[in-house]
Motif scaffolding. Structure first.
Motif, PDB file in Angstrom:
ATOM      1  N   TRP A   4      -3.460  -4.802  -4.966  1.00 55.93           N
ATOM      2  CA  TRP A   4      -2.490  -3.700  -4.898  1.00 55.93           C
ATOM      3  C   TRP A   4      -3.063  -2.535  -5.704  1.00 55.93           C
ATOM      4  O   TRP A   4      -2.874  -2.440  -6.899  1.00 55.93           O
ATOM      5  CB  TRP A   4      -1.164  -4.191  -5.446  1.00 55.93           C
ATOM      6  N   SER A   5      -3.760  -1.654  -5.031  1.00 53.44           N
ATOM      7  CA  SER A   5      -4.550  -0.624  -5.722  1.00 53.44           C
ATOM      8  C   SER A   5      -3.690   0.394  -6.451  1.00 53.44           C
ATOM      9  O   SER A   5      -4.156   1.018  -7.418  1.00 53.44           O
ATOM     10  CB  SER A   5      -5.463   0.087  -4.721  1.00 53.44           C
ATOM     11  N   GLU A   6      -2.450   0.584  -6.026  1.00 52.12           N
ATOM     12  CA  GLU A   6      -1.591   1.577  -6.683  1.00 52.12           C
ATOM     13  C   GLU A   6      -0.928   1.041  -7.950  1.00 52.12           C
ATOM     14  O   GLU A   6      -0.207   1.772  -8.625  1.00 52.12           O
ATOM     15  CB  GLU A   6      -0.495   2.051  -5.717  1.00 52.12           C
ATOM     16  N   ALA A  52       0.835  -1.205   0.000  1.00 49.46           N
ATOM     17  CA  ALA A  52       0.000   0.000   0.000  1.00 49.46           C
ATOM     18  C   ALA A  52       0.868   1.253   0.000  1.00 49.46           C
ATOM     19  O   ALA A  52       1.811   1.382   0.785  1.00 49.46           O
ATOM     20  CB  ALA A  52      -0.919  -0.007   1.216  1.00 49.46           C
ATOM     21  N   GLU A  73      -0.791  -0.434 -11.814  1.00 45.88           N
ATOM     22  CA  GLU A  73      -1.487  -0.418 -13.106  1.00 45.88           C
ATOM     23  C   GLU A  73      -1.028  -1.635 -13.903  1.00 45.88           C
ATOM     24  O   GLU A  73       0.168  -1.801 -14.158  1.00 45.88           O
ATOM     25  CB  GLU A  73      -1.177   0.859 -13.873  1.00 45.88           C
TER      26      GLU A  73
END
Length: 305
Positions: free
Chosen positions: A268-270, A241, A272
């Motif tokens: 893992w939202s960050e 995160a 791409e």
């Protein structure tokens, strides 16, 4: 050459601008070593890039050394290198096994990572190896799968991965050399979208000649579950995160298929996820290298100070 303990000395090189953004490149395998072209992934005006050959690999000594060679050792080596150059944080880039090490390092030391760029995500699990060699191989290359099994005595074919790793690690050259050659050739076919050949050369398996260290270090790691707990990297993905990242994935990668990268990106939202069509596993498949370079530059723009 940087001494890191237990008799290991690592080959380490730096490239680019000493005042630039610190970065480190992690090669695959495990055991393959860095190549000259890996330097060119980093803009020399923008980055100060560190490349090193992991324990037992490339120009590091002892060549092929497996004693005191585990994933925790490699993570500790990265910290030794980082402190040697005085970096507070660095951008971590890795492909295939290099992505495994990159993730393990980032989860162990998230405060030291300014960003992550991964190619051909491999989480170091038994399930991934079984998918590649026991599902994808017979599905896409059935004749090669028969060759792959045929190297083993009949009683060992029920558990071929364990049999291969056991044979590759056997001290007798008559046992380990044919298995190592068969493993390398089979892995090579799975890594290519259009391999030059798709059968094993059974006669060549018993020929004398130098062998790469990669299959031996791979067998050492794979037979020990890459020295991780089951599903460790996904279970600890929450530690990523705040770390910006790009995941580059070839659509037709039979060794590290897109489902793995997709699972990681979901946690893992960050990150791409950038899928490259008509490409497979290799850095030099169409579009992959350019996507990695673009990912490095894009993550650098978003990276934590």
């Amino acid at each position: 050459m940087l001494a890191v303990g237990a008799g290991h000395e690592l080959y380490v090189e730096t490239n680019g601008n000493p005042g630039g953004l610190p970065a480190v490149y992690l090669h695959g395998g495990p055991g393959s070593g860095c190549q000259v072209d890996h330097r060119r992934l980093f803009d020399p005006q923008r980055f100060y890039a560190v490349l090193f050959d992991q324990r037992g690999a490339g120009r590091s000594r002892p060549k092929g050394g497996r004693d005191a060679n585990t994933l925790p050792h490699l993570i500790a080596d990265m910290e030794t290198i980082r402190r040697h150059y005085g970096f507070e944080r660095w951008l971590v880039v890795g492909g295939s096994w290099g992505s495994t090490l990159a993730l393990a390092y980032a989860e162990a030391h998230p405060e030291r990572v300014s960003g992550l760029v991964l190619r051909a995500t491999f989480l170091g699990t038994r399930a991934e190896l079984e998918t590649a060699f026991l599902i994808n191989l017979p599905q896409f290359y059935p004749a090669l799968y028969e060759d792959f099994l045929g190297v083993l005595p009949e009683p060992e074919r029920a558990a071929p991965l364990d049999a291969y790793w056991r044979r590759i690690l056997d001290p007798d050259p008559a046992v380990h050399a044919p298995a190592a050659k068969a493993w390398v050739e089979t892995e090579g076919v799975l890594s290519m979208v259009t391999p030059r050949r798709n059968r094993l050369d059974r006669a060549n398996l018993t020929n004398q000649g130098a062998l790469p260290v990669t299959p031996y270090i791979e067998a050492h790691y794979f037979a020990n579950d890459c020295f991780m707990r089951p599903n460790q990297l996904l279970d600890e993905a929450g530690r990523l995160a705040g770390i910006p990242g790009v995941i580059v994935q070839g659509r037709y990668d039979l060794l590290c298929p897109p489902a793995t990268a997709h699972r990681l990106a979901a946690l893992w939202s960050e990150a791409e996820l950038r899928t490259i069509e008509a490409a497979g596993h290799l850095l030099y498949d169409p579009g992959i290298r350019d996507a990695v370079i673009a990912g490095i530059n894009d993550v650098a723009a978003r990276s934590r100070a």
